[in-house]
Design a protein around this motif. Structure first.
Motif, PDB file in Angstrom:
ATOM      1  N   ARG A   1       0.823  -1.210   0.000  1.00  0.00           N
ATOM      2  CA  ARG A   1       0.000   0.000   0.000  1.00  0.00           C
ATOM      3  C   ARG A   1       0.861   1.265   0.000  1.00  0.00           C
ATOM      4  N   THR A   2       2.139   1.111   0.377  1.00  0.00           N
ATOM      5  CA  THR A   2       3.055   2.256   0.307  1.00  0.00           C
ATOM      6  C   THR A   2       3.169   2.756  -1.130  1.00  0.00           C
ATOM      7  N   VAL A   3       3.095   1.833  -2.088  1.00  0.00           N
ATOM      8  CA  VAL A   3       3.144   2.228  -3.499  1.00  0.00           C
ATOM      9  C   VAL A   3       1.991   3.173  -3.814  1.00  0.00           C
ATOM     10  N   ASP A   4       0.807   2.855  -3.323  1.00  0.00           N
ATOM     11  CA  ASP A   4      -0.370   3.702  -3.585  1.00  0.00           C
ATOM     12  C   ASP A   4      -0.168   5.105  -3.021  1.00  0.00           C
ATOM     13  N   VAL A   5       0.440   5.186  -1.841  1.00  0.00           N
ATOM     14  CA  VAL A   5       0.678   6.497  -1.210  1.00  0.00           C
ATOM     15  C   VAL A   5       1.588   7.344  -2.096  1.00  0.00           C
ATOM     16  N   HIS A   6       2.666   6.740  -2.591  1.00  0.00           N
ATOM     17  CA  HIS A   6       3.616   7.499  -3.400  1.00  0.00           C
ATOM     18  C   HIS A   6       3.081   7.790  -4.795  1.00  0.00           C
ATOM     19  N   ILE A   7       2.224   6.922  -5.315  1.00  0.00           N
ATOM     20  CA  ILE A   7       1.564   7.213  -6.596  1.00  0.00           C
ATOM     21  C   ILE A   7       0.683   8.447  -6.441  1.00  0.00           C
ATOM     22  N   ARG A   8      -0.045   8.540  -5.322  1.00  0.00           N
ATOM     23  CA  ARG A   8      -0.900   9.727  -5.082  1.00  0.00           C
ATOM     24  C   ARG A   8      -0.041  10.986  -5.008  1.00  0.00           C
ATOM     25  N   ARG A   9       1.101  10.899  -4.324  1.00  0.00           N
ATOM     26  CA  ARG A   9       1.996  12.057  -4.232  1.00  0.00           C
ATOM     27  C   ARG A   9       2.540  12.444  -5.602  1.00  0.00           C
ATOM     28  N   LEU A  10       2.903  11.441  -6.385  1.00  0.00           N
ATOM     29  CA  LEU A  10       3.423  11.697  -7.720  1.00  0.00           C
ATOM     30  C   LEU A  10       2.357  12.347  -8.599  1.00  0.00           C
ATOM     31  N   ARG A  11       1.145  11.846  -8.527  1.00  0.00           N
ATOM     32  CA  ARG A  11       0.048  12.433  -9.304  1.00  0.00           C
ATOM     33  C   ARG A  11      -0.183  13.893  -8.916  1.00  0.00           C
ATOM     34  N   LYS A  12      -0.199  14.149  -7.625  1.00  0.00           N
ATOM     35  CA  LYS A  12      -0.441  15.504  -7.146  1.00  0.00           C
ATOM     36  C   LYS A  12       0.629  16.461  -7.643  1.00  0.00           C
ATOM     37  N   ALA A  13       1.892  16.008  -7.596  1.00  0.00           N
ATOM     38  CA  ALA A  13       2.995  16.861  -8.040  1.00  0.00           C
ATOM     39  C   ALA A  13       2.966  17.078  -9.546  1.00  0.00           C
ATOM     40  N   LEU A  14       2.668  16.032 -10.309  1.00  0.00           N
ATOM     41  CA  LEU A  14       2.679  16.131 -11.769  1.00  0.00           C
ATOM     42  C   LEU A  14       1.484  16.901 -12.319  1.00  0.00           C
ATOM     43  N   ASN A  15       0.314  16.698 -11.709  1.00  0.00           N
ATOM     44  CA  ASN A  15      -0.915  17.196 -12.308  1.00  0.00           C
ATOM     45  C   ASN A  15      -1.310  18.595 -11.854  1.00  0.00           C
ATOM     46  N   GLY A  16      -0.866  18.993 -10.674  1.00  0.00           N
ATOM     47  CA  GLY A  16      -1.318  20.280 -10.154  1.00  0.00           C
ATOM     48  C   GLY A  16      -2.836  20.273 -10.071  1.00  0.00           C
ATOM     49  N   GLU A  17      -3.472  21.307 -10.566  1.00  0.00           N
ATOM     50  CA  GLU A  17      -4.935  21.381 -10.517  1.00  0.00           C
ATOM     51  C   GLU A  17      -5.590  21.168 -11.876  1.00  0.00           C
ATOM     52  N   LYS A  18      -4.820  21.369 -12.959  1.00  0.00           N
ATOM     53  CA  LYS A  18      -5.470  21.374 -14.273  1.00  0.00           C
ATOM     54  C   LYS A  18      -4.879  20.386 -15.280  1.00  0.00           C
ATOM     55  N   MET A  19      -3.702  19.840 -15.013  1.00  0.00           N
ATOM     56  CA  MET A  19      -3.062  18.976 -15.992  1.00  0.00           C
ATOM     57  C   MET A  19      -3.723  17.598 -16.036  1.00  0.00           C
ATOM     58  N   PRO A  20      -3.837  16.995 -17.223  1.00  0.00           N
ATOM     59  CA  PRO A  20      -4.419  15.646 -17.319  1.00  0.00           C
ATOM     60  C   PRO A  20      -3.543  14.615 -16.610  1.00  0.00           C
ATOM     61  N   ASP A  21      -4.183  13.597 -16.060  1.00  0.00           N
ATOM     62  CA  ASP A  21      -3.477  12.557 -15.308  1.00  0.00           C
ATOM     63  C   ASP A  21      -2.998  11.480 -16.274  1.00  0.00           C
ATOM     64  N   LEU A  22      -1.673  11.326 -16.400  1.00  0.00           N
ATOM     65  CA  LEU A  22      -1.115  10.330 -17.315  1.00  0.00           C
ATOM     66  C   LEU A  22      -0.884   8.974 -16.654  1.00  0.00           C
ATOM     67  N   ILE A  23      -1.050   8.902 -15.342  1.00  0.00           N
ATOM     68  CA  ILE A  23      -0.842   7.636 -14.638  1.00  0.00           C
ATOM     69  C   ILE A  23      -2.149   6.861 -14.609  1.00  0.00           C
ATOM     70  N   ARG A  24      -2.118   5.693 -15.227  1.00  0.00           N
ATOM     71  CA  ARG A  24      -3.333   4.873 -15.324  1.00  0.00           C
ATOM     72  C   ARG A  24      -3.331   3.812 -14.218  1.00  0.00           C
ATOM     73  N   THR A  25      -4.439   3.722 -13.501  1.00  0.00           N
ATOM     74  CA  THR A  25      -4.622   2.676 -12.501  1.00  0.00           C
ATOM     75  C   THR A  25      -5.361   1.513 -13.140  1.00  0.00           C
ATOM     76  N   VAL A  26      -4.750   0.336 -13.123  1.00  0.00           N
ATOM     77  CA  VAL A  26      -5.373  -0.858 -13.692  1.00  0.00           C
ATOM     78  C   VAL A  26      -5.854  -1.722 -12.535  1.00  0.00           C
ATOM     79  N   ARG A  27      -7.168  -1.803 -12.378  1.00  0.00           N
ATOM     80  CA  ARG A  27      -7.745  -2.509 -11.226  1.00  0.00           C
ATOM     81  C   ARG A  27      -7.230  -3.948 -11.137  1.00  0.00           C
TER      82      ARG A  27
END
Length: 230
Positions: free
Chosen positions: A193-219
């Motif tokens: 689950r640590t991976v999920d935490v860092h993925i969220r941090r990475l998304r937040k840093a990369l996307n800001g408020e308006k940028m499209p999310d390039l990280i795809r979550t595959v269930r």
């Protein structure tokens, strides 16, 4: 992250020579003694390149190569066929069945290292570059700087390694376990689950408020970097 080379060779002395010389050349290595074992190891952690002996017990190297090429996940996995067969017809068979290169025994270890580097440069140019680019994301590996659409992105060391791992093979789905091995290392105990935490941090840093999310979550599978998803 050092490239991982899977050595598929049933002769232990030959496998050890390859392991020693590739390790000395700054590669990570994994060894499989049979074709079935090789396919299992590829499932557990996909290597960057496979050195595949033609004459393996039970499942031949040629059949292993066919199976790798038949799957979407491993279709582009570089393969160097290693064999005592030197006839032109055998070389053609190996290449026709998906091998990227063909080395005949006996060979100089330095030649094999050179062949590995050459195939990797063709298959994954990112391994020989100082910068990685995907979509509007750019990584400077020497200065450890990331920009998106020309704007600087501030990442912690773990998020930087995580993004580098994803961007080296865009579109590939990495499981949480694979990301733990590649980003944190096999000898460090970290919960998935640590991976999920860092993925969220990475998304937040990369996307800001308006940028499209390039990280795809595959269930049920993991994560990938995928511009087509955005």
């Amino acid at each position: 992250m050092k490239p991982l080379i899977l050595i598929v060779e049933d002769e232990a002395p030959q496998a050890e020579v390859l392991h020693y010389n590739l390790s000395k050349a700054d590669f990570r290595t994994s060894i499989a003694g049979t074709g079935e074992d090789a396919l299992v190891k590829v499932e557990e952690e996909q290597p960057d390149l496979v050195i595949l002996d033609w004459m393996l017990p039970e499942l031949s190297g040629l059949e292993v190569c066919r199976r790798l090429r038949s799957k979407k996940e491993t279709r582009g996995l570089p393969v160097i066929m290693l064999t005592a067969r030197g006839e032109e017809g055998d070389r053609i068979r190996g290449l026709d069945n998906g091998a990227d290169d063909y080395v005949v025994k006996p060979f100089l270890p330095s030649e094999m290292v050179a062949r590995v580097r050459a195939v990797l440069r063709r298959a994954r140019p990112a391994l020989s570059e100082d910068k990685l680019d995907y979509g509007d994301i750019s990584i400077d590996l020497l200065e450890h700087k990331v920009t998106r659409n020309g704007t600087s992105v501030h990442l912690g060391p773990t998020e930087f390694r995580l993004l580098t791992t994803l961007i080296e093979r865009p579109g590939r789905v990495f499981s949480r376990e694979q990301l733990l091995d590649l980003v944190w290392g096999r000898n460090i105990h970290v919960e998935e689950r640590t991976v999920d935490v860092h993925i969220r941090r990475l998304r937040k840093a990369l996307n800001g408020e308006k940028m499209p999310d390039l990280i795809r979550t595959v269930r049920g599978a993991g994560y990938s970097l995928d511009a087509e998803k955005a």
